[in-house]
Design a protein around this motif. Structure first.
Motif, PDB file in Angstrom:
ATOM      1  N   MET A 458       1.342  -0.917  -0.003  1.00 36.33           N
ATOM      2  CA  MET A 458      -0.055   0.170   0.477  1.00 36.33           C
ATOM      3  C   MET A 458       0.985   1.317  -0.037  1.00 36.33           C
ATOM      4  N   VAL A 459       0.576   2.488  -0.351  1.00 37.23           N
ATOM      5  CA  VAL A 459       1.365   3.610  -0.660  1.00 37.23           C
ATOM      6  C   VAL A 459       0.258   5.036  -1.097  1.00 37.23           C
ATOM      7  N   LYS A 460       0.784   6.167  -0.067  1.00 32.72           N
ATOM      8  CA  LYS A 460       0.124   6.988  -0.128  1.00 32.72           C
ATOM      9  C   LYS A 460       1.232   8.256  -0.047  1.00 32.72           C
ATOM     10  N   VAL A 461       0.959   8.826  -1.099  1.00 33.87           N
ATOM     11  CA  VAL A 461       1.920   9.775  -1.016  1.00 33.87           C
ATOM     12  C   VAL A 461       1.134  11.719  -0.873  1.00 33.87           C
ATOM     13  N   VAL A 462       1.870  12.044  -0.351  1.00 34.25           N
ATOM     14  CA  VAL A 462       1.646  13.783  -0.104  1.00 34.25           C
ATOM     15  C   VAL A 462       2.832  14.835  -0.286  1.00 34.25           C
ATOM     16  N   GLY A 463       2.583  15.677   0.040  1.00 31.71           N
ATOM     17  CA  GLY A 463       3.677  17.161  -0.503  1.00 31.71           C
ATOM     18  C   GLY A 463       3.339  18.023   1.105  1.00 31.71           C
ATOM     19  N   VAL A 464       4.552  18.010   1.261  1.00 30.03           N
ATOM     20  CA  VAL A 464       5.026  19.067   2.594  1.00 30.03           C
ATOM     21  C   VAL A 464       5.939  19.873   1.881  1.00 30.03           C
ATOM     22  N   ILE A 472       7.746  19.127  -1.689  1.00 27.95           N
ATOM     23  CA  ILE A 472       8.144  17.794  -1.690  1.00 27.95           C
ATOM     24  C   ILE A 472       7.332  16.988  -1.702  1.00 27.95           C
ATOM     25  N   ALA A 473       7.696  15.657  -2.668  1.00 32.20           N
ATOM     26  CA  ALA A 473       6.270  14.847  -2.084  1.00 32.20           C
ATOM     27  C   ALA A 473       7.158  13.362  -1.479  1.00 32.20           C
ATOM     28  N   VAL A 474       6.445  13.115  -0.375  1.00 32.84           N
ATOM     29  CA  VAL A 474       6.859  12.384   0.389  1.00 32.84           C
ATOM     30  C   VAL A 474       5.902  10.877   0.775  1.00 32.84           C
ATOM     31  N   ALA A 475       6.541  10.294   0.155  1.00 35.19           N
ATOM     32  CA  ALA A 475       5.392   8.579   0.025  1.00 35.19           C
ATOM     33  C   ALA A 475       5.661   8.243   0.853  1.00 35.19           C
ATOM     34  N   PHE A 476       4.679   7.053   1.616  1.00 28.14           N
ATOM     35  CA  PHE A 476       5.032   6.325   2.291  1.00 28.14           C
ATOM     36  C   PHE A 476       4.145   5.156   1.926  1.00 28.14           C
ATOM     37  N   VAL A 477       4.647   4.306   2.427  1.00 27.65           N
ATOM     38  CA  VAL A 477       4.509   2.909   1.454  1.00 27.65           C
ATOM     39  C   VAL A 477       4.786   1.453   3.795  1.00 27.65           C
ATOM     40  N   VAL A 478       3.637   1.133   3.134  1.00 29.13           N
ATOM     41  CA  VAL A 478       3.730  -0.240   4.062  1.00 29.13           C
ATOM     42  C   VAL A 478       3.826  -1.562   2.776  1.00 29.13           C
ATOM     43  N   PRO A 479       5.409  -2.237   3.083  1.00 26.07           N
ATOM     44  CA  PRO A 479       5.534  -3.382   2.484  1.00 26.07           C
ATOM     45  C   PRO A 479       4.343  -4.361   3.092  1.00 26.07           C
ATOM     46  N   ARG A 506      11.151  12.219  -0.510  1.00 25.08           N
ATOM     47  CA  ARG A 506      11.275  11.233   1.383  1.00 25.08           C
ATOM     48  C   ARG A 506      10.489   9.954   0.721  1.00 25.08           C
ATOM     49  N   VAL A 507      10.523   8.580   0.823  1.00 22.17           N
ATOM     50  CA  VAL A 507       9.435   7.595   1.401  1.00 22.17           C
ATOM     51  C   VAL A 507      10.157   6.797   2.505  1.00 22.17           C
ATOM     52  N   ARG A 508       8.709   6.550   3.320  1.00 19.43           N
ATOM     53  CA  ARG A 508       8.644   6.187   4.838  1.00 19.43           C
ATOM     54  C   ARG A 508       8.550   4.969   4.091  1.00 19.43           C
ATOM     55  N   LEU A 509       8.999   4.142   5.013  1.00 16.02           N
ATOM     56  CA  LEU A 509       8.285   2.715   5.644  1.00 16.02           C
ATOM     57  C   LEU A 509       7.340   2.450   6.798  1.00 16.02           C
ATOM     58  N   ILE A 510       6.086   2.184   6.711  1.00 15.99           N
ATOM     59  CA  ILE A 510       5.354   2.059   7.838  1.00 15.99           C
ATOM     60  C   ILE A 510       3.973   0.870   8.026  1.00 15.99           C
ATOM     61  N   ASP A 511       4.313   0.570   9.495  1.00 22.72           N
ATOM     62  CA  ASP A 511       3.477  -0.791   9.298  1.00 22.72           C
ATOM     63  C   ASP A 511       2.164  -0.837   9.098  1.00 22.72           C
ATOM     64  N   GLU A 512       1.462   0.262   8.934  1.00 24.21           N
ATOM     65  CA  GLU A 512      -0.228   0.381   8.660  1.00 24.21           C
ATOM     66  C   GLU A 512      -0.688   1.976   8.421  1.00 24.21           C
ATOM     67  N   ALA A 527      -4.104  14.030   5.525  1.00 26.88           N
ATOM     68  CA  ALA A 527      -3.345  14.683   6.548  1.00 26.88           C
ATOM     69  C   ALA A 527      -2.976  14.310   8.058  1.00 26.88           C
ATOM     70  N   ALA A 528      -3.365  13.217   8.375  1.00 27.34           N
ATOM     71  CA  ALA A 528      -2.074  12.381   9.648  1.00 27.34           C
ATOM     72  C   ALA A 528      -0.823  12.108   8.493  1.00 27.34           C
ATOM     73  N   LEU A 529      -0.653  11.867   7.587  1.00 31.01           N
ATOM     74  CA  LEU A 529       0.786  11.728   7.043  1.00 31.01           C
ATOM     75  C   LEU A 529       1.394  12.926   6.917  1.00 31.01           C
ATOM     76  N   ARG A 530       0.393  13.769   6.779  1.00 32.54           N
ATOM     77  CA  ARG A 530       0.956  15.225   6.001  1.00 32.54           C
ATOM     78  C   ARG A 530       1.934  15.492   7.716  1.00 32.54           C
ATOM     79  N   GLU A 531       1.031  15.379   8.576  1.00 31.86           N
ATOM     80  CA  GLU A 531       1.675  15.798  10.296  1.00 31.86           C
ATOM     81  C   GLU A 531       2.407  14.832  10.301  1.00 31.86           C
ATOM     82  N   LEU A 532       3.091  13.465  10.581  1.00 30.87           N
ATOM     83  CA  LEU A 532       3.580  12.799  10.400  1.00 30.87           C
ATOM     84  C   LEU A 532       4.596  12.821  10.106  1.00 30.87           C
ATOM     85  N   ALA A 533       5.013  13.662   8.713  1.00 33.00           N
ATOM     86  CA  ALA A 533       5.894  13.993   7.739  1.00 33.00           C
ATOM     87  C   ALA A 533       6.465  15.461   9.075  1.00 33.00           C
TER      88      ALA A 533
END
Length: 538
Positions: A458-464, A472-479, A506-512, A527-533
């Motif tokens: 699973m993947v979601k890309v957000v801008g921060v 910049i684009a930050v990708a959050f990836v569930v492996p 950036r590409v950040r790996l997260i569990d869920e 929005a939660a992913l942007r806050e995390l980034a």
């Protein structure tokens, strides 16, 4: 009666054939080659002869894969002469982007740059042609203005199955007449909700009316010089340059954007007009701070991509007495659909939007949910109709049914308000698109590429906001499963098929993924992913 663009240029060329219309510069900044109206007409006439010799005619598409060389302007003129339309291809495009253009536009010919900045465009085209599985185009190979032509063996290497030849071969010198029946003239790629860009095409009548009106409204004329630093393959670079050409002004073309070199050219050619976003103007301003120089800038049209337009507008008006106006436009509406007249106060004039460039353009603001027109001053979706509005979508005519209202208005997807009749203030995009290095990018395009990796579930890309003030684009990836791909591996995976500016920073790996449940199903909480980034200092 709508003018024919080649007739407009013929009038200018006949009146002053030796007047400079373009300044060519190579990637090394030297030498600069002035191009007269006569020379541009002869070059375009030779290209038109070559297109006809290759069987290119009315209704055909020509891909123009060139940097900002005079050849790119001439190729558009040549296409108008034979009744073909141009699809601009950015030299930064990689395999996926080019394959999509080939698949949707089906160009019968591709004008391709040889030996530009060590880019192997031939390799990219071969891979893209195989991926697109379309009929191979003929490759028309051209080199930088003033450079030695490619050798026969080098030209032959560009053949992807449809043949290849040096371009142009014909000497030109003849008349450059418009095709008797005007059709589509030019098309631009634009991001879409599916993650794949749409190809928005405009007919010659609308393009002619818009370019002439934009030039007149700006006040362009002989003696003026427009900066041609934005790619001609994009709508803002195209409209800025062509509005200047058809108004009798000159254009200082910049095939490679190097801020110090561009500033040198602005001084050398006495550039009077600039159109661009705050990312481009910001780089010029930083170069000027290092090497201050007098600039005869009379007018700047600025778009706010990075939140710096007001700061840069204040700088230009303070240092040079320039009039700075916020602008509005898009691939589907043409750039310079609207900009602010000088009479408006800076706090409004420096924002996006403005007065439409011709009374033939109508604009209204409607509730994006109900479609009902809202009162003046209220926020809603800006909708347009007129000669500037897209005429067709190459390869996907059904898109028109999605973007037009039942009563024929184009839905821009932009939030704004009506300030006065024909005058709007742009507020923001209704959708969640990203502005990456000045380009409008749908996050789904990056997500689609990452999701194709076998180790990505699973993947979601957000801008921060990035460190330089841009997005910049930050990708959050569930492996997927026990495999955990590294960040560099996933970036390289993206870089194989996406343009460099689309590769996430950036590409950040997260569990869920953080999610929320609603009546329409479970959605990822962007929005939660942007806050995390932001919390983690990305």
């Amino acid at each position: 009666m709508t003018p024919r663009l080649l007739d407009v240029f013929a009038g200018l060329a006949d009146a002053e054939p030796d007047a400079v219309v373009l300044y060519d510069a190579d990637a090394g900044r030297s030498p600069v080659r002035p191009v007269s109206r006569r020379q541009l007409r002869d070059l375009a006439a030779g290209m038109a002869e070559d297109l006809r010799a290759h069987g290119i005619g009315a209704g055909d598409c020509v891909g123009v894969w060139l940097p900002n060389w005079s050849h790119a302007v001439a190729a558009q003129f040549a296409a108008l002469a034979v009744g073909a339309h141009v699809i601009g291809i950015n030299t930064r495009y990689n395999v996926d982007e080019v394959a999509h253009v080939l698949r949707m536009a089906r160009p019968r010919a591709v004008v391709i740059a040889h030996d530009f900045m060590n880019l192997d465009l031939g390799r990219v085209l071969r891979a893209a042609r195989e991926a697109a599985a379309t009929e191979p185009p003929v490759c028309l190979v051209t080199t930088a203005p003033g450079a030695a032509p490619a050798s026969p063996d080098e030209v032959a290497a560009y053949d992807v199955g449809g043949g290849a030849s040096a371009f142009p071969q014909a000497s030109g010198g003849g008349e450059l007449r418009p095709c008797p029946v005007p059709g589509l003239a030019t098309a631009f790629t634009t991001s879409g909700s599916t993650g794949r860009p749409k190809l928005a095409a405009h007919g010659e009548p609308g393009m002619a009316e818009h370019l002439v009106a934009a030039g007149e409204r700006i006040g362009l004329g002989p003696g003026d010089v427009m900066l041609g630093a934005l790619p001609l393959s994009g709508v803002f670079g195209f409209v800025a340059a062509m509005a200047a050409v058809f108004s009798g002004a000159a254009v200082a073309l910049e095939p490679v954007f190097d801020a110090e070199g561009v500033l040198t050219d602005m001084v050398r050619h006495r550039v009077t007009h600039v159109i661009g976003a705050d990312d481009l103007l910001g780089r010029i301003e930083r170069a000027w701070q290092d090497h201050p120089a007098p600039l005869p800038l009379r007018w700047i049209g600025i778009a706010d991509f990075e939140g710096r337009s007001r700061q840069l507008a204040a700088w230009a008006e303070r240092e040079f007495g320039t009039t700075v106006a916020g602008v509005y436009g898009s691939s589907e509406l043409f750039a310079l659909t609207a900009f602010w007249p000088r009479r408006y106060p800076p706090e409004l004039r420096w924002s996006g939007g403005g007065q439409v460039v011709t009374e033939a353009i109508e604009v209204r603001v409607a509730d994006p949910v109900t479609g009902e027109t809202v009162p003046d001053g209220a926020e809603g979706e800006m909708q347009f109709r007129g000669p500037n509005v897209v005429d067709a979508y190459l390869g996907d005519p059904a898109v028109a049914g999605e973007v037009f209202t039942e009563d024929g208005w184009f839905r821009s997807g932009d939030l704004g308000r009506l300030v006065a009749p024909g005058t709007v203030q742009y507020l923001c995009r209704i959708g969640d698109v990203l502005r990456l290095r000045g380009f409008l990018v749908d996050p789904a395009e990056i997500e689609t590429r990452l999701a194709a990796h076998p180790a990505v579930a699973m993947v979601k890309v957000v801008g921060v906001p990035g460190g330089d003030g841009g997005t910049i684009a930050v990708a959050f990836v569930v492996p997927y499963g026990p495999s955990r791909p590294g960040e560099d591996e996933l970036k390289q995976w993206c870089a194989q098929t996406l343009a460099k500016f689309k590769v996430p920073s950036r590409v950040r790996l997260i569990d869920e993924m953080p999610t929320t449940s609603g009546t329409n199903g479970t959605k990822i909480r962007a929005a939660a992913l942007r806050e995390l980034a932001l919390r983690e200092g990305v």
